[in-house]
Motif scaffolding. Structure first.
Motif, PDB file in Angstrom:
ATOM      1  N   ALA A 143      88.183  95.660  83.821  1.00 41.66           N
ATOM      2  CA  ALA A 143      89.476  96.485  83.428  1.00 41.66           C
ATOM      3  C   ALA A 143      90.676  95.616  84.136  1.00 41.66           C
ATOM      4  O   ALA A 143      91.772  95.818  83.397  1.00 41.66           O
ATOM      5  N   LEU A 144      90.446  94.992  85.263  1.00 42.06           N
ATOM      6  CA  LEU A 144      91.545  94.164  85.621  1.00 42.06           C
ATOM      7  C   LEU A 144      91.842  92.995  84.414  1.00 42.06           C
ATOM      8  O   LEU A 144      93.254  92.709  84.387  1.00 42.06           O
ATOM      9  N   LEU A 145      91.034  92.576  83.866  1.00 42.30           N
ATOM     10  CA  LEU A 145      91.017  91.533  82.950  1.00 42.30           C
ATOM     11  C   LEU A 145      91.835  91.971  81.510  1.00 42.30           C
ATOM     12  O   LEU A 145      92.298  91.087  80.774  1.00 42.30           O
ATOM     13  N   ALA A 146      91.522  93.203  81.115  1.00 40.80           N
ATOM     14  CA  ALA A 146      91.782  93.624  79.873  1.00 40.80           C
ATOM     15  C   ALA A 146      93.090  93.998  79.656  1.00 40.80           C
ATOM     16  O   ALA A 146      93.714  94.192  80.727  1.00 40.80           O
ATOM     17  N   ASP A 147      93.407  93.944  78.390  1.00 39.28           N
ATOM     18  CA  ASP A 147      95.036  94.206  78.113  1.00 39.28           C
ATOM     19  C   ASP A 147      95.271  95.629  77.801  1.00 39.28           C
ATOM     20  O   ASP A 147      96.237  96.247  78.527  1.00 39.28           O
ATOM     21  N   ARG A 148      94.320  96.335  77.430  1.00 45.03           N
ATOM     22  CA  ARG A 148      94.312  97.769  77.093  1.00 45.03           C
ATOM     23  C   ARG A 148      92.965  98.666  77.406  1.00 45.03           C
ATOM     24  O   ARG A 148      92.100  97.770  77.203  1.00 45.03           O
ATOM     25  N   ILE A 149      93.010  99.702  77.642  1.00 46.08           N
ATOM     26  CA  ILE A 149      91.764 100.344  78.071  1.00 46.08           C
ATOM     27  C   ILE A 149      91.823 101.821  76.998  1.00 46.08           C
ATOM     28  O   ILE A 149      92.687 102.726  77.330  1.00 46.08           O
ATOM     29  N   VAL A 150      90.615 102.085  76.201  1.00 49.82           N
ATOM     30  CA  VAL A 150      90.745 103.287  75.390  1.00 49.82           C
ATOM     31  C   VAL A 150      90.043 104.267  76.039  1.00 49.82           C
ATOM     32  O   VAL A 150      88.836 104.153  76.609  1.00 49.82           O
ATOM     33  N   ALA A 151      90.528 105.527  76.314  1.00 48.23           N
ATOM     34  CA  ALA A 151      89.963 106.622  76.672  1.00 48.23           C
ATOM     35  C   ALA A 151      89.646 107.714  75.741  1.00 48.23           C
ATOM     36  O   ALA A 151      90.792 107.895  74.772  1.00 48.23           O
ATOM     37  N   TYR A 152      88.571 108.653  75.732  1.00 49.62           N
ATOM     38  CA  TYR A 152      88.628 109.710  74.743  1.00 49.62           C
ATOM     39  C   TYR A 152      89.636 110.707  74.937  1.00 49.62           C
ATOM     40  O   TYR A 152      90.235 111.154  74.038  1.00 49.62           O
ATOM     41  N   THR A 153      89.769 111.014  76.354  1.00 43.91           N
ATOM     42  CA  THR A 153      90.889 112.153  76.443  1.00 43.91           C
ATOM     43  C   THR A 153      91.552 111.870  77.710  1.00 43.91           C
ATOM     44  O   THR A 153      91.121 111.080  78.861  1.00 43.91           O
ATOM     45  N   GLN A 154      92.767 112.455  77.939  1.00 46.96           N
ATOM     46  CA  GLN A 154      93.470 112.260  79.153  1.00 46.96           C
ATOM     47  C   GLN A 154      92.734 112.745  80.312  1.00 46.96           C
ATOM     48  O   GLN A 154      92.970 112.338  81.654  1.00 46.96           O
ATOM     49  N   ASP A 155      92.080 113.820  80.097  1.00 45.97           N
ATOM     50  CA  ASP A 155      91.329 114.891  80.982  1.00 45.97           C
ATOM     51  C   ASP A 155      90.478 113.870  81.762  1.00 45.97           C
ATOM     52  O   ASP A 155      90.396 113.975  82.985  1.00 45.97           O
ATOM     53  N   TYR A 156      89.527 113.099  80.919  1.00 44.87           N
ATOM     54  CA  TYR A 156      88.644 112.448  81.509  1.00 44.87           C
ATOM     55  C   TYR A 156      89.336 111.278  82.211  1.00 44.87           C
ATOM     56  O   TYR A 156      88.741 110.754  83.448  1.00 44.87           O
ATOM     57  N   ALA A 157      90.241 110.611  81.671  1.00 43.30           N
ATOM     58  CA  ALA A 157      90.695 109.339  82.162  1.00 43.30           C
ATOM     59  C   ALA A 157      91.257 109.808  83.725  1.00 43.30           C
ATOM     60  O   ALA A 157      91.237 108.998  84.778  1.00 43.30           O
ATOM     61  N   ASP A 158      91.995 111.087  83.804  1.00 42.61           N
ATOM     62  CA  ASP A 158      92.532 111.478  85.002  1.00 42.61           C
ATOM     63  C   ASP A 158      91.409 111.738  86.269  1.00 42.61           C
ATOM     64  O   ASP A 158      91.677 111.543  87.278  1.00 42.61           O
ATOM     65  N   HIS A 159      90.264 111.833  85.891  1.00 42.82           N
ATOM     66  CA  HIS A 159      88.983 112.257  86.640  1.00 42.82           C
ATOM     67  C   HIS A 159      87.957 111.007  87.037  1.00 42.82           C
ATOM     68  O   HIS A 159      87.339 111.277  87.607  1.00 42.82           O
ATOM     69  N   SER A 160      88.186 110.105  86.237  1.00 39.23           N
ATOM     70  CA  SER A 160      87.171 109.133  86.098  1.00 39.23           C
ATOM     71  C   SER A 160      87.595 108.182  87.432  1.00 39.23           C
ATOM     72  O   SER A 160      88.529 107.653  87.741  1.00 39.23           O
ATOM     73  N   ARG A 161      86.273 107.778  88.200  1.00 34.67           N
ATOM     74  CA  ARG A 161      86.390 107.011  89.069  1.00 34.67           C
ATOM     75  C   ARG A 161      87.052 105.395  88.846  1.00 34.67           C
ATOM     76  O   ARG A 161      87.943 104.948  89.753  1.00 34.67           O
ATOM     77  N   LEU A 162      86.791 105.155  87.698  1.00 31.73           N
ATOM     78  CA  LEU A 162      87.303 103.723  87.376  1.00 31.73           C
ATOM     79  C   LEU A 162      88.680 103.865  86.442  1.00 31.73           C
ATOM     80  O   LEU A 162      89.778 103.413  87.046  1.00 31.73           O
ATOM     81  N   LEU A 163      88.822 104.881  85.538  1.00 33.16           N
ATOM     82  CA  LEU A 163      90.007 104.933  84.637  1.00 33.16           C
ATOM     83  C   LEU A 163      91.192 105.418  85.540  1.00 33.16           C
ATOM     84  O   LEU A 163      92.459 104.998  84.999  1.00 33.16           O
ATOM     85  N   SER A 164      91.177 106.349  86.448  1.00 33.89           N
ATOM     86  CA  SER A 164      92.058 106.867  87.398  1.00 33.89           C
ATOM     87  C   SER A 164      92.951 105.673  87.995  1.00 33.89           C
ATOM     88  O   SER A 164      94.097 105.967  88.533  1.00 33.89           O
ATOM     89  N   ARG A 165      92.343 104.593  88.358  1.00 35.30           N
ATOM     90  CA  ARG A 165      93.009 103.477  88.869  1.00 35.30           C
ATOM     91  C   ARG A 165      93.711 102.580  87.884  1.00 35.30           C
ATOM     92  O   ARG A 165      94.343 101.467  88.185  1.00 35.30           O
ATOM     93  N   PHE A 166      93.627 102.750  86.621  1.00 32.74           N
ATOM     94  CA  PHE A 166      94.211 101.845  85.688  1.00 32.74           C
ATOM     95  C   PHE A 166      95.106 102.811  84.500  1.00 32.74           C
ATOM     96  O   PHE A 166      94.844 102.676  83.449  1.00 32.74           O
ATOM     97  N   ARG A 167      95.822 103.696  85.001  1.00 30.33           N
ATOM     98  CA  ARG A 167      96.482 104.402  84.159  1.00 30.33           C
ATOM     99  C   ARG A 167      97.480 103.831  83.334  1.00 30.33           C
ATOM    100  O   ARG A 167      97.662 104.183  82.151  1.00 30.33           O
ATOM    101  N   HIS A 168      98.203 102.636  84.168  1.00 27.50           N
ATOM    102  CA  HIS A 168      99.131 102.043  83.113  1.00 27.50           C
ATOM    103  C   HIS A 168      98.548 101.536  81.799  1.00 27.50           C
ATOM    104  O   HIS A 168      99.431 100.851  80.901  1.00 27.50           O
ATOM    105  N   LYS A 169      97.098 101.278  82.026  1.00 30.24           N
ATOM    106  CA  LYS A 169      96.754 100.457  80.673  1.00 30.24           C
ATOM    107  C   LYS A 169      95.818 101.443  79.714  1.00 30.24           C
ATOM    108  O   LYS A 169      95.601 101.036  78.574  1.00 30.24           O
ATOM    109  N   ILE A 170      96.102 102.790  80.060  1.00 32.67           N
ATOM    110  CA  ILE A 170      95.154 103.743  79.196  1.00 32.67           C
ATOM    111  C   ILE A 170      95.978 104.025  77.959  1.00 32.67           C
ATOM    112  O   ILE A 170      97.174 104.176  77.703  1.00 32.67           O
ATOM    113  N   ALA A 171      95.138 103.959  76.679  1.00 36.44           N
ATOM    114  CA  ALA A 171      95.450 104.469  75.432  1.00 36.44           C
ATOM    115  C   ALA A 171      94.576 105.632  75.182  1.00 36.44           C
ATOM    116  O   ALA A 171      93.309 105.266  75.065  1.00 36.44           O
ATOM    117  N   VAL A 172      94.971 106.877  74.962  1.00 37.29           N
ATOM    118  CA  VAL A 172      94.067 107.796  74.327  1.00 37.29           C
ATOM    119  C   VAL A 172      93.754 107.867  73.064  1.00 37.29           C
ATOM    120  O   VAL A 172      94.959 108.222  72.323  1.00 37.29           O
TER     121      VAL A 172
END
Length: 387
Positions: A143-172
């Motif tokens: 995730a640190l090395l990636a340019d962007r991170i795709v998540a299925y839903t914002q709901d999951y991204a907000d609660h995920s142990r990993l995704l919640s640390r990379f909100r600036h890279k998230i594309a839903v």
């Protein structure tokens, strides 16, 4: 574009992740892109390389397994070779090798786009806890090395142990869903073959795995059978010799056997059989108990066939019912609440059903693929501008 998709398991392995990537890969290939899958040769009977539906598949030999993961000593060589010849790297997590592939994207100045399908949570035990932490570290580095991170839903991204640390890279981007409307003749044939006439039918479509919470359905059945004596459960999906789930099967198999003709396994169904399966259900269940389930594609597939869903109140998993109103949401690991919700749906099924067109507007394969194309192209342009 030349697109490399990397994931640990690919078809014919059956899981929501493999189905997702297969649909995405084949849809991209139909649009004229050159698509390659980099994955494991988890079964030695599978060919090392082949082309299926316009998609090139490269399988790397496996020397050993670690829990549900695999060790592939030559994955680095293949990742380097393929990364050099592709325009964009689409890396699907959880995957132990993700960080190495993402690093190659950084070094070769190729866009590395992660798709985060779910958190990893292995069965109890000190060894599995170590594996969990190692994989989390690899995913975090990716995730640190990636340019962007795709998540299925914002709901999951907000609660995920990993995704919640990379909100600036998230594309839903909503997941790719494909499900033809069931045909009356196929519905009747399936119903007759499985003895479903005149019976309420609840279904389960998944691997037989601990994170799916199958025991909570089993424990809910006595209360349901008291109200619906001829109730039938149909379980679609692999159930014997599922990787890493042998002990779980051995624990639950005797309980299922006692249910007799109230429970039937229909095995892994071919895609053309699924509309008849979903269309014959009065209710589909998604009883997952942890964040290894981030959405549940089968929910939308069932809804497209006119079938309501009872799903657990987990981030991401609750979203299809929330978005459509087509079902009930229950607390995870709660058999009593599950039984009550299923009974409500069985009694008042018509009030939960929504028109197919309404579901299609929210979940569309082509919209998903277009969103991926746009993301890939934007990151390619960004890389070019920084050179």
């Amino acid at each position: 574009m030349k697109i490399l998709l990397a994931l640990t398991y690919y078809r014919p392995h059956v899981s929501g992740l493999t189905i997702y990537v297969e649909r995405l890969a084949q849809a991209l290939a139909r649009r004229g892109h050159q698509v390659t899958i980099l994955t494991s040769q988890y079964d030695r009977r599978l060919p090392r390389q082949e082309c299926v539906a316009g998609v090139r598949i490269v399988r790397v030999p496996v020397v050993m397994r670690v829990s549900k993961g695999v060790i592939m000593p030559t994955i680095g060589l293949w990742a380097t070779r393929l990364a050099r010849s592709h325009d964009v790297l689409s890396i699907h997590l959880p995957q132990f090798d993700a960080s190495g592939i993402a690093l190659r994207g950084r070094l070769l100045r190729k866009p590395a786009i992660l798709t985060y399908h779910c958190d990893l949570q292995l069965p109890p035990g000190w060894f599995n806890r170590v594996v969990d932490q190692v994989v989390f570290g690899a995913n975090y580095t990716a995730a640190l090395l990636a340019d962007r991170i795709v998540a299925y839903t914002q709901d999951y991204a907000d609660h995920s142990r990993l995704l919640s640390r990379f909100r600036h890279k998230i594309a839903v981007i909503p997941p790719p869903v494909v499900m033809p409307a069931p045909e009356p003749a196929a519905l009747a044939t399936f119903r007759q073959a499985h003895g479903l006439d005149g019976r309420p039918v609840i279904g389960f479509a998944a691997r037989f795995a601990a994170e799916k919470g199958i025991e909570y359905l089993i424990h809910a059945l006595p209360a349901l059978l008291a109200q619906f004596p001829n109730l039938k459960v149909l379980f679609a999906g692999p159930y014997r010799d599922v990787l890493g789930e042998e002990a779980y099967w051995q624990r639950l198999a005797p309980l299922i056997e006692r249910l007799g003709e109230h429970w039937s396994f229909v095995g892994t169904l071919a895609p053309e059989q699924l509309p008849a399966f979903f269309g014959n259900l009065d209710c589909l269940l998604v009883t997952s108990v942890n964040s290894t389930e981030s959405f549940g594609l089968v929910q939308v597939e069932a809804m497209l066939c006119g079938t309501p869903v009872v799903a657990t109140d987990l981030p991401g998993v609750r979203q299809p019912v929330r978005m459509t109103g087509m079902g009930e949401i229950v607390p995870p690991a709660n058999s009593a609440a599950l039984a009550e919700a299923v009974a409500r749906v069985l009694r008042e099924r018509a009030r939960y059903v929504r028109p197919r067109a309404e579901i299609e507007q929210r979940f569309d394969l082509e919209a998903t693929v277009t969103a991926y194309e746009a993301l890939f192209q934007a990151e390619m342009r960004a890389k070019e501008q920084r050179r």
